[in-house]
Scaffold this motif. Structure first.
Motif, short mmCIF file in Angstrom:
data_model
loop_
_atom_site.label_atom_id
_atom_site.label_comp_id
_atom_site.label_asym_id
_atom_site.label_seq_id
_atom_site.Cartn_x
_atom_site.Cartn_y
_atom_site.Cartn_z
N UNK A 303 0.83 -1.21 0.00
CA UNK A 303 0.00 0.00 0.00
C UNK A 303 0.86 1.26 0.00
N UNK A 304 1.94 1.26 0.78
CA UNK A 304 2.74 2.47 0.91
C UNK A 304 3.68 2.68 -0.28
N UNK A 305 4.23 1.61 -0.82
CA UNK A 305 5.23 1.76 -1.88
C UNK A 305 4.64 1.67 -3.27
N UNK A 318 -3.18 7.00 -6.35
CA UNK A 318 -2.49 7.80 -5.37
C UNK A 318 -2.37 7.08 -4.04
N UNK A 319 -1.61 7.69 -3.13
CA UNK A 319 -1.39 7.04 -1.85
C UNK A 319 -2.63 7.09 -0.96
N UNK A 320 -3.60 7.95 -1.30
CA UNK A 320 -4.83 7.98 -0.52
C UNK A 320 -5.69 6.74 -0.75
N UNK A 321 -5.57 6.15 -1.96
CA UNK A 321 -6.27 4.90 -2.32
C UNK A 321 -7.77 5.02 -2.02
N UNK A 322 -8.38 6.00 -2.67
CA UNK A 322 -9.81 6.24 -2.47
C UNK A 322 -10.62 5.06 -3.02
#
Length: 333
Positions: A303-305, A318-322
């Motif tokens: 998730x982070x990378x 994006x890192x928000x992962x909507x």
């Protein structure tokens, strides 16, 4: 002239009724067996001979025959009159009963019944069973020793946890493959977008078998290690089979490396990691964690990378992962 009664008695059977209660009949001659009856009889006998008895049936028959033989007296057994041993004993005054010393005051009577036979069916030494029983009785008499009782709820909980750990191990293995593929793909893109002066050969990532294992992230280092060990064993088995099936050859000084390789004379060299057989404390510490904890670390890394959700099987922009429900598997139910 004699009386009429005497005449009637002198001529029996003329007016006297037949006595059916006292009549006897000779046995009729046995009928001759027909060919059909003989065929049926032989078929029935062959079926009886062809039936293979089980081990339990043979043991029961042997036990019954043994008990019958032990319960039958030698004097009453069939053919006892023809026994030479009994005939010699009878000449010496034996008329039945016990042999040996007679019963004295306070003495033991002579044995009449034969000694009981105990068949030993296991491979243990003589007296082993009695020794086991003695030790078991001694242990049972010791204070504080009780039979272990298993709690049904505790047993069910242990079985449930084992099955859950097995399921998590499979998910962890799948997550390792995803992390390995994405990290390698990202490394290729980063190498391709490097400086223009860098040679093309150096921009490609090194093969896993040509670099040390400790340079690989610990998240999927165990997966790579297992692959290399499996591949090395497969190649060694293949070369061994080829060497056993290969005909003996002779060495030619004019042959070069290509000729030897084509003829199968050149030895195979395995390109494996230098530290494949060395101990890895970092990997051991990571594998010592619970399957759920190891899986959680991999999910967070994805998730982070890479902005990838292992449970959604989807990569976000994006890192928000909507749109992703959460990190855990329960959030995606």
């Amino acid at each position: 002239m004699p009386p009429l009664d005497n005449l009637a008695a002198a001529a029996p059977g003329e007016d006297e009724e037949d006595d059916y209660m006292n009549m006897t009949f000779d046995d009729p001659a046995p009928s001759k067996e027909t060919s059909l009856q003989r065929t049926q009889r032989l078929r029935k006998e062959s079926r009886a001979r062809g039936i293979i008895k089980s081990k339990e049936q043979r043991a029961e028959e042997a036990a019954a025959a043994r008990e019958k033989a032990l319960s039958t007296s030698m004097l009453e057994a069939p053919g006892a009159k023809k026994s030479k041993g009994l005939a010699m004993m009878a000449k010496m005054g034996f008329a039945g009963g016990a042999l040996g010393k007679k019963v004295d005051d306070g003495g033991n009577p002579s044995r009449i019944e034969p000694i009981q036979v105990h068949i030993k069916e296991d491979r243990g030494g003589i007296g082993l069973e009695s020794e086991k029983k003695r030790k078991l009785n001694e242990n049972m008499k010791e204070p504080g020793i009780k039979a272990i009782k298993i709690d049904p709820d505790e047993y069910r909980e242990r079985v449930r946890k084992e099955r859950e750990d097995e399921r998590l191990e499979k998910q962890f293995y799948a997550a390792q493959r995803v992390v390995e593929g994405m990290d390698e793909e990202q490394g290729q893109h980063e190498g391709a977008s490097g400086e223009e002066s860098e040679p093309e050969s150096t921009s490609r990532p090194k093969a896993l078998s040509s670099r040390p294992l400790k340079s690989i992230p610990v998240l999927y280092r165990g997966l790579v290690r297992h692959k290399e060990e499996k591949e090395r064993d497969r190649r060694m088995r293949y070369d061994l089979e080829q060497s056993l099936s290969r005909l003996p050859t002779y060495d030619d000084d004019d042959e070069d490396d290509d000729d030897k390789k084509a003829l199968g004379k050149k030895k195979t060299t395995y390109v494996t990691s230098e530290d494949l057989d060395e101990e890895d404390e970092e990997l051991d510490s990571f594998n010592a964690l619970e399957p759920a904890e190891r899986l959680r670390i991999l999910v967070i890394h994805l998730r982070e990378k890479h902005w990838y959700c292992f449970w959604c099987k989807m990569k976000y922009d994006g890192d928000e992962m909507e749109g992703c429900p959460g990190i855990t598997e329960e959030d995606h139910d």
